[in-house]
Design a protein around this motif. Structure first.
Motif, PDB file in Angstrom:
ATOM      1  N   ASP A 135       6.585  -4.117 -42.750  1.00  0.00           N
ATOM      2  CA  ASP A 135       7.101  -2.731 -42.665  1.00  0.00           C
ATOM      3  C   ASP A 135       6.417  -2.158 -41.789  1.00  0.00           C
ATOM      4  N   PRO A 136       7.000  -1.272 -40.446  1.00  0.00           N
ATOM      5  CA  PRO A 136       6.051  -0.784 -39.438  1.00  0.00           C
ATOM      6  C   PRO A 136       4.948   0.011 -39.719  1.00  0.00           C
ATOM      7  N   ASP A 137       4.895   0.411 -41.186  1.00  0.00           N
ATOM      8  CA  ASP A 137       3.755   1.434 -41.359  1.00  0.00           C
ATOM      9  C   ASP A 137       2.922   0.705 -42.537  1.00  0.00           C
ATOM     10  N   GLY A 138       3.187  -0.510 -42.570  1.00  0.00           N
ATOM     11  CA  GLY A 138       2.289  -1.296 -43.634  1.00  0.00           C
ATOM     12  C   GLY A 138       0.973  -1.873 -42.959  1.00  0.00           C
ATOM     13  N   ASP A 139       0.457  -1.633 -42.016  1.00  0.00           N
ATOM     14  CA  ASP A 139      -0.757  -2.419 -41.233  1.00  0.00           C
ATOM     15  C   ASP A 139      -2.089  -1.545 -41.646  1.00  0.00           C
ATOM     16  N   LYS A 140      -1.834  -0.315 -42.218  1.00  0.00           N
ATOM     17  CA  LYS A 140      -2.977   0.514 -42.251  1.00  0.00           C
ATOM     18  C   LYS A 140      -3.621   0.508 -43.789  1.00  0.00           C
ATOM     19  N   LEU A 141      -4.942   0.449 -43.880  1.00  0.00           N
ATOM     20  CA  LEU A 141      -5.745   0.196 -44.956  1.00  0.00           C
ATOM     21  C   LEU A 141      -5.492   1.585 -45.870  1.00  0.00           C
ATOM     22  N   LEU A 142      -5.302   1.665 -47.048  1.00  0.00           N
ATOM     23  CA  LEU A 142      -5.154   2.921 -47.722  1.00  0.00           C
ATOM     24  C   LEU A 142      -6.295   2.897 -48.734  1.00  0.00           C
ATOM     25  N   VAL A 143      -6.555   4.158 -49.115  1.00  0.00           N
ATOM     26  CA  VAL A 143      -7.622   4.434 -50.184  1.00  0.00           C
ATOM     27  C   VAL A 143      -7.396   5.799 -50.723  1.00  0.00           C
ATOM     28  N   ASN A 144      -7.821   5.988 -52.055  1.00  0.00           N
ATOM     29  CA  ASN A 144      -7.783   7.039 -52.512  1.00  0.00           C
ATOM     30  C   ASN A 144      -8.520   8.206 -51.932  1.00  0.00           C
ATOM     31  N   GLY A 145      -7.842   9.289 -51.677  1.00  0.00           N
ATOM     32  CA  GLY A 145      -8.380  10.522 -50.868  1.00  0.00           C
ATOM     33  C   GLY A 145      -9.556  11.272 -51.507  1.00  0.00           C
ATOM     34  N   THR A 146      -9.531  11.288 -53.129  1.00  0.00           N
ATOM     35  CA  THR A 146     -10.354  11.845 -53.930  1.00  0.00           C
ATOM     36  C   THR A 146     -11.648  11.190 -53.810  1.00  0.00           C
ATOM     37  N   TYR A 147     -11.747  10.103 -53.240  1.00  0.00           N
ATOM     38  CA  TYR A 147     -12.962   9.302 -53.548  1.00  0.00           C
ATOM     39  C   TYR A 147     -14.341  10.075 -52.381  1.00  0.00           C
ATOM     40  N   ILE A 148     -15.427  10.249 -52.843  1.00  0.00           N
ATOM     41  CA  ILE A 148     -16.460  10.947 -52.130  1.00  0.00           C
ATOM     42  C   ILE A 148     -17.930   9.940 -52.405  1.00  0.00           C
ATOM     43  N   PRO A 149     -18.630   9.928 -51.481  1.00  0.00           N
ATOM     44  CA  PRO A 149     -19.736   9.343 -51.827  1.00  0.00           C
ATOM     45  C   PRO A 149     -20.705   9.897 -52.821  1.00  0.00           C
ATOM     46  N   LEU A 150     -21.604   8.908 -53.381  1.00  0.00           N
ATOM     47  CA  LEU A 150     -22.335   9.373 -54.232  1.00  0.00           C
ATOM     48  C   LEU A 150     -23.461  10.509 -53.935  1.00  0.00           C
ATOM     49  N   SER A 151     -23.982  10.510 -52.602  1.00  0.00           N
ATOM     50  CA  SER A 151     -24.499  11.632 -52.171  1.00  0.00           C
ATOM     51  C   SER A 151     -24.057  13.032 -52.262  1.00  0.00           C
ATOM     52  N   MET A 152     -22.820  13.182 -52.337  1.00  0.00           N
ATOM     53  CA  MET A 152     -22.141  14.322 -52.106  1.00  0.00           C
ATOM     54  C   MET A 152     -21.610  14.853 -53.706  1.00  0.00           C
ATOM     55  N   VAL A 153     -21.814  13.990 -54.612  1.00  0.00           N
ATOM     56  CA  VAL A 153     -21.329  14.422 -55.969  1.00  0.00           C
ATOM     57  C   VAL A 153     -21.822  15.893 -56.338  1.00  0.00           C
ATOM     58  N   GLY A 154     -21.116  16.609 -56.517  1.00  0.00           N
ATOM     59  CA  GLY A 154     -21.536  18.254 -56.992  1.00  0.00           C
ATOM     60  C   GLY A 154     -21.345  19.033 -55.983  1.00  0.00           C
ATOM     61  N   GLN A 155     -21.232  18.798 -54.797  1.00  0.00           N
ATOM     62  CA  GLN A 155     -20.971  19.540 -53.545  1.00  0.00           C
ATOM     63  C   GLN A 155     -19.755  20.345 -53.665  1.00  0.00           C
ATOM     64  N   GLN A 156     -18.799  19.831 -54.210  1.00  0.00           N
ATOM     65  CA  GLN A 156     -17.336  20.264 -54.203  1.00  0.00           C
ATOM     66  C   GLN A 156     -17.311  21.667 -55.053  1.00  0.00           C
TER      67      GLN A 156
END
Length: 417
Positions: free
Chosen positions: A382-403
């Motif tokens: 597919d023309p749009d199928g060459d991109k790596l996808l990931v869940n946008g809600t993931y954050i580094p452990l060092s940033m947990v709680g800052q939200q």
């Protein structure tokens, strides 16, 4: 190689000829039926390995900074994948190679190259040589060339000899070798086991041909001459033996008494001995009994196939890949990261539900693109199928709680804003 006794040392590849080694194994190689393929377990093992190797697509890869990719543009890619020579498909080529390697201990293949011109050095085709017409010369003394080398002397049907250097030959040997050059045929290791299995099969065949009628004693209370005895014996056997007489009532003349010698298969432990011989044969090939339907060890087919790949096929195809990469690719191509590899997905392929779950995890975790998944399932990209996808809600452990604070996040804006 050690000291060289004469000008050349000739290695026999038409079955191993070291009688002393055979005696150490307790093998009498003069009393064994040469037709090993008439034993069904031996034949099934040969067939299983030959077809298993042939059904694995052989592909050419190149290692790059971005990872491993198929070298589809290379001329060897389609040559080995489809037709190694004009007369044999890839399937026929690899079944023959694997058969000869196991049955004779060695499989010899000539590399036909372009001799001159712009394409000089390129492989035109691979041709399997008749093992009976090949001798191996080990030039330990450097008589043919300055460097010690292995030479293959091939004699064609017209008696003409061809001297071929080791880099002109693909030599696939069995896993068992006493010198590292010539392979030992499995049939030679299993001479006695195969002979026992063949004798057992002959016993069964004879038992059926006789109508499963046991041998016995024919008693007569009176006196009878030798000629009359032979006549009665012949007449009685014609009435008792054969498939057509199985289950029929046997008339016994007056004055005679017939007593059977009941030799049952169970009493002679025939089944146990046959299974023991079959296990020995399959073990020599490195094949588990459950792969030959001798037992149902696993109900999980996927686990069964994975075990067959790891314990049986992996050593076989690794040897093939090494020989092909070294002999068919130039030094420059090898330095550029090119190599041959069999695609084992045909064996390790899981069921549909398991594959979909695995693909979902791979895409969700961002280490496979949708197009990479679609390619494995033989689907168009597919023309749009060459991109790596990931869940946008993931954050580094060092940033947990800052939200939950008004402090600006590293690499982003304030959550509340």
């Amino acid at each position: 190689m050690g000291l060289f006794r004469d000008s050349y040392e000739t290695r026999n590849i038409n079955g191993y000829s070291n009688d002393e080694f055979m005696r150490l194994l307790g093998i009498n190689n003069l009393s064994v039926n040469k037709d090993k393929l008439s034993e069904i377990t031996y034949f099934i093992c040969i067939k299983t390995l030959s077809e298993a190797v042939a059904k694995l697509p052989l592909k050419l890869f190149r290692e790059t900074q971005k990872g491993t990719e198929k070298a589809v543009g290379h001329y060897l890619y389609s040559l080995l994948k489809l037709r190694p020579n004009p007369y044999m498909s890839a399937w026929n080529f690899w079944t023959t190679i694997e058969f000869q390697k196991n049955h004779f201990g060695n499989s010899i293949c000539y590399i036909d190259m372009v001799k001159s011109g712009r394409d000089s050095g390129k492989v035109k085709g691979l041709y399997i040589l008749d093992h009976k017409n090949v001798q191996i010369w080990v030039d330990d003394a450097g008589l043919i060339s300055k460097d010690n080398a292995v030479w293959y002397i091939y004699t064609d049907n017209n008696g003409k000899e061809y001297k071929l250097c080791h880099d002109q030959i693909l030599h696939f040997r069995s896993a068992i070798s006493l010198d590292g050059i010539t392979g030992l045929a499995i049939q030679d290791i299993l001479k006695m086991s195969i002979e026992n299995a063949q004798n057992g099969q002959k016993f069964i065949n004879t038992y059926w041909k006789q109508g499963m009628f046991s041998k016995g004693l024919l008693q007569y209370t009176g006196d009878i001459g030798e000629k009359a005895m032979k006549t009665m014996q012949s007449k009685f056997e014609s009435m008792a033996n054969g498939i057509s007489n199985a289950g029929r009532i046997l008339p016994v003349p007056l004055g005679f008494n017939f007593t059977t010698l009941d030799n049952k298969l169970v009493d002679s432990q025939f089944l146990e001995l046959s299974m023991w011989s079959a296990r020995q044969i399959s073990a020599a090939f490195g094949i588990k009994p459950n792969q030959l339907n001798m037992e149902q060890k696993y109900s999980n087919m996927e686990l069964n196939q994975r075990e067959f790949y790891l314990d049986t096929l992996l050593p076989v195809i690794t040897a093939y890949e090494s020989e092909l990469t070294w002999k068919l690719l130039t030094e420059q191509e090898r330095n550029e990261g090119m190599f041959f590899k069999f695609n084992v997905d045909a064996i390790l392929r899981a069921d549909f539900e398991t594959r979909m779950k695995g693909y979902g995890i791979a895409i969700d975790k961002g280490f496979m693109t949708p197009n990479e998944v679609r390619e494995k399932e033989d689907l168009p990209t597919d023309p749009d199928g060459d991109k790596l996808l990931v869940n946008g809600t993931y954050i580094p452990l060092s940033m947990v709680g800052q939200q939950y604070t008004n402090a600006p996040l590293k690499g982003g804006e304030n959550i509340e804003e």
